[in-house]
Design an enzyme around this catalytic site. Structure first.
Site, PDB file in Angstrom:
ATOM      1  N   MET A  36     -18.566 -46.663  -4.982  1.00  0.00           N
ATOM      2  CA  MET A  36     -19.469 -46.014  -4.029  1.00  0.00           C
ATOM      3  C   MET A  36     -18.678 -45.035  -3.151  1.00  0.00           C
ATOM      4  O   MET A  36     -19.145 -44.623  -2.084  1.00  0.00           O
ATOM      5  CB  MET A  36     -20.189 -47.054  -3.182  1.00  0.00           C
ATOM      6  CG  MET A  36     -21.030 -47.999  -4.033  1.00  0.00           C
ATOM      7  SD  MET A  36     -22.418 -48.723  -3.170  1.00  0.00           S
ATOM      8  CE  MET A  36     -21.593 -49.633  -1.893  1.00  0.00           C
ATOM      9  N   GLY A  42      -7.325 -50.001  -3.122  1.00  0.00           N
ATOM     10  CA  GLY A  42      -7.945 -50.972  -4.028  1.00  0.00           C
ATOM     11  C   GLY A  42      -8.559 -50.230  -5.214  1.00  0.00           C
ATOM     12  O   GLY A  42      -8.341 -50.589  -6.374  1.00  0.00           O
ATOM     13  N   HIS A  43      -9.306 -49.156  -4.922  1.00  0.00           N
ATOM     14  CA  HIS A  43      -9.881 -48.338  -6.004  1.00  0.00           C
ATOM     15  C   HIS A  43      -8.762 -47.702  -6.835  1.00  0.00           C
ATOM     16  O   HIS A  43      -8.861 -47.608  -8.057  1.00  0.00           O
ATOM     17  CB  HIS A  43     -10.757 -47.221  -5.430  1.00  0.00           C
ATOM     18  CG  HIS A  43     -11.945 -47.702  -4.654  1.00  0.00           C
ATOM     19  ND1 HIS A  43     -12.055 -47.544  -3.291  1.00  0.00           N
ATOM     20  CD2 HIS A  43     -13.071 -48.342  -5.049  1.00  0.00           C
ATOM     21  CE1 HIS A  43     -13.204 -48.049  -2.881  1.00  0.00           C
ATOM     22  NE2 HIS A  43     -13.837 -48.549  -3.925  1.00  0.00           N
ATOM     23  N   GLN A 154     -11.556 -57.940  -7.832  1.00  0.00           N
ATOM     24  CA  GLN A 154     -11.820 -59.355  -7.598  1.00  0.00           C
ATOM     25  C   GLN A 154     -12.259 -59.616  -6.150  1.00  0.00           C
ATOM     26  O   GLN A 154     -12.746 -60.681  -5.820  1.00  0.00           O
ATOM     27  CB  GLN A 154     -10.548 -60.140  -7.906  1.00  0.00           C
ATOM     28  CG  GLN A 154     -10.718 -61.631  -7.884  1.00  0.00           C
ATOM     29  CD  GLN A 154      -9.404 -62.319  -7.614  1.00  0.00           C
ATOM     30  OE1 GLN A 154      -8.486 -62.226  -8.425  1.00  0.00           O
ATOM     31  NE2 GLN A 154      -9.294 -62.987  -6.466  1.00  0.00           N
ATOM     32  N   GLN A 159     -19.776 -60.363  -7.550  1.00  0.00           N
ATOM     33  CA  GLN A 159     -20.195 -59.188  -8.334  1.00  0.00           C
ATOM     34  C   GLN A 159     -19.521 -59.203  -9.701  1.00  0.00           C
ATOM     35  O   GLN A 159     -20.155 -58.948 -10.731  1.00  0.00           O
ATOM     36  CB  GLN A 159     -19.838 -57.911  -7.567  1.00  0.00           C
ATOM     37  CG  GLN A 159     -20.031 -56.637  -8.361  1.00  0.00           C
ATOM     38  CD  GLN A 159     -19.876 -55.391  -7.514  1.00  0.00           C
ATOM     39  OE1 GLN A 159     -20.772 -55.011  -6.786  1.00  0.00           O
ATOM     40  NE2 GLN A 159     -18.731 -54.739  -7.611  1.00  0.00           N
ATOM     41  N   SER A 191     -11.157 -52.572   2.131  1.00  0.00           N
ATOM     42  CA  SER A 191     -12.596 -52.418   1.952  1.00  0.00           C
ATOM     43  C   SER A 191     -13.008 -51.124   2.636  1.00  0.00           C
ATOM     44  O   SER A 191     -12.469 -50.777   3.691  1.00  0.00           O
ATOM     45  CB  SER A 191     -13.332 -53.588   2.620  1.00  0.00           C
ATOM     46  OG  SER A 191     -14.689 -53.243   2.858  1.00  0.00           O
ATOM     47  N   SER A 192     -13.956 -50.418   2.013  1.00  0.00           N
ATOM     48  CA  SER A 192     -14.439 -49.181   2.648  1.00  0.00           C
ATOM     49  C   SER A 192     -15.041 -49.507   4.014  1.00  0.00           C
ATOM     50  O   SER A 192     -15.057 -48.676   4.917  1.00  0.00           O
ATOM     51  CB  SER A 192     -15.482 -48.513   1.764  1.00  0.00           C
ATOM     52  OG  SER A 192     -14.936 -48.285   0.483  1.00  0.00           O
ATOM     53  N   ARG A 193     -15.559 -50.724   4.173  1.00  0.00           N
ATOM     54  CA  ARG A 193     -16.222 -51.093   5.426  1.00  0.00           C
ATOM     55  C   ARG A 193     -15.236 -51.397   6.556  1.00  0.00           C
ATOM     56  O   ARG A 193     -15.655 -51.529   7.705  1.00  0.00           O
ATOM     57  CB  ARG A 193     -17.152 -52.293   5.213  1.00  0.00           C
ATOM     58  CG  ARG A 193     -18.382 -51.943   4.389  1.00  0.00           C
ATOM     59  CD  ARG A 193     -19.398 -53.060   4.357  1.00  0.00           C
ATOM     60  NE  ARG A 193     -20.682 -52.614   3.835  1.00  0.00           N
ATOM     61  CZ  ARG A 193     -21.088 -52.785   2.572  1.00  0.00           C
ATOM     62  NH1 ARG A 193     -20.313 -53.387   1.703  1.00  0.00           N
ATOM     63  NH2 ARG A 193     -22.277 -52.340   2.174  1.00  0.00           N
TER      64      ARG A 193
HETATM   65  O1  PAF Z   1     -18.585 -52.468  -5.924  1.00  0.00           O
HETATM   66  C1  PAF Z   1     -19.191 -51.390  -5.729  1.00  0.00           C
HETATM   67  O2  PAF Z   1     -18.643 -50.413  -5.190  1.00  0.00           O
HETATM   68  C2  PAF Z   1     -20.647 -51.254  -6.151  1.00  0.00           C
HETATM   69  O3  PAF Z   1     -21.324 -52.453  -5.986  1.00  0.00           O
HETATM   70  C3  PAF Z   1     -20.809 -50.723  -7.582  1.00  0.00           C
HETATM   71  C4  PAF Z   1     -20.235 -51.687  -8.612  1.00  0.00           C
HETATM   72  C5  PAF Z   1     -20.160 -49.366  -7.718  1.00  0.00           C
HETATM   73  C6  PAF Z   1     -22.313 -50.562  -7.899  1.00  0.00           C
HETATM   74  O4  PAF Z   1     -22.924 -49.655  -7.046  1.00  0.00           O
END
Ligand code: PAF
Length: 298
Positions: A36, A42-43, A154, A159, A191-193
């Site tokens: 998102m 992390g990404h 993780q 999710q 976390s982005s948040r």
């Molecule tokens: O983990 C996320 O960033 C979101 O839940 C995802 C998997 C991109 C789905 O919108």
């Protein structure tokens, strides 16, 4: 790196790349990292794994409205396109898919992908409909990109479990690759948040990783420690932080997310256990977890 906003362009580009590889007698391996945006290390670690395993890496950035509840942070979810593009370039992404909401949902979707049971508790209990939105958009994205591998952190353990189940149940032909949590030096999970936290809240949020570390220590070192003992220790530690408001603290099997018996010494449990927490600091809700393989598994 190319940036595409249209589903048809992503398909056409990938079709051409696959054909070119096939002409050389190879099968193009495509790695996919759905996000998102507001990308952090992390990404970056997901992208690095994807880069290592595949010929072509696709990153999607889409703040998916249907996975946010009415009182959640959809409108203020952080966005920084330039920084995201710089990180994507640095990590060797080939295609960035950047659709608009209209492109993904030209009309309200009448089809949803729902995973039952695994979504009833943990984050599913306090965020009704959240996982339906996640599984729906992830299946749409997987149908668009058709990757060989898709990478998930993780940090969102539920999710990860839900998507792995969806892929298995629907016979989707790809591998889900889990990637470890990336933390700041002081232990805070990326976390982005985290950007929402005031300096005081950020300091208070260190109780997340601290409480999980202590719970892990108890699980590993204490011979007869039960799930109930670990739960009590976890909650006690979180409650030492006045700014922390617990949403949930739970110990479950992973990836089935089935409950564990509170009276059983955790060392005797076969397979993996997930210790997961969700805690609010002011208006910001953060999640963190640890997944342990217990001795019963050896
Ligand atoms: O983990 C996320 O960033 C979101 O839940 C995802 C998997 C991109 C789905 O919108």
């Amino acid at each position: 790196m190319i940036v595409l906003t249209q589903i048809e362009d992503v398909r056409a580009h990938l079709r051409a790349e696959r054909l070119a590889a096939a002409k050389e007698g190879k099968e193009l391996q495509v790695g996919f990292v759905p996000t998102m945006g507001y990308l952090h290390d992390g990404h970056a670690s997901l992208l690095r794994s994807a880069r290592m395993d595949n010929d072509l890496v696709v990153l999607s950035i889409f703040v998916n409205p249907i996975q946010f509840g009415p009182n959640e942070d959809l409108d203020r979810y952080p966005r920084d396109r330039d920084k995201d593009m710089a990180l994507a370039k640095r990590e060797g992404v080939d295609i960035v898919f950047l659709p608009t909401v209209e492109e993904m949902y030209p009309e309200p979707t009448k089809t949803k992908v729902l995973v039952s049971e695994l979504t009833d508790h943990l984050c599913g209990a306090t965020r009704p409909g959240h996982f339906d939105g996640v599984t729906t958009v992830v299946s749409k994205l997987l149908h668009i990109v058709v990757p060989n591998r898709a990478y998930f952190g993780q940090k969102d353990a539920q999710q990860l479990a839900v998507i792995t189940q969806m892929v298995k149940d629907l016979n989707m032909d790809l591998e889900i690759i889990p990637c470890p949590i990336v933390r700041e030096e002081d232990g805070l999970a990326l976390s982005s948040r985290n950007v929402y936290l005031s300096p005081e809240e950020r300091q208070a949020a260190l109780v997340l990783s601290r409480s999980l570390r202590q719970a892990e220590q108890l699980a590993r070192q204490s011979e007869g420690a039960t799930a109930e003992d670990i739960f009590q220790e976890l909650v006690r530690t979180i409650e030492t932080e006045r700014a922390a408001q617990i949403d949930y603290a739970e110990i479950r099997r992973f990836p089935s997310l089935a409950p564990v018996s509170g009276s059983l010494p955790v060392k005797e449990i076969e397979g993996k256990i997930l210790i997961a927490i969700a805690v609010k600091f002011g208006a910001t809700r953060l999640i963190d977890n640890v997944i342990l393989t217990m001795e019963g598994d050896k």
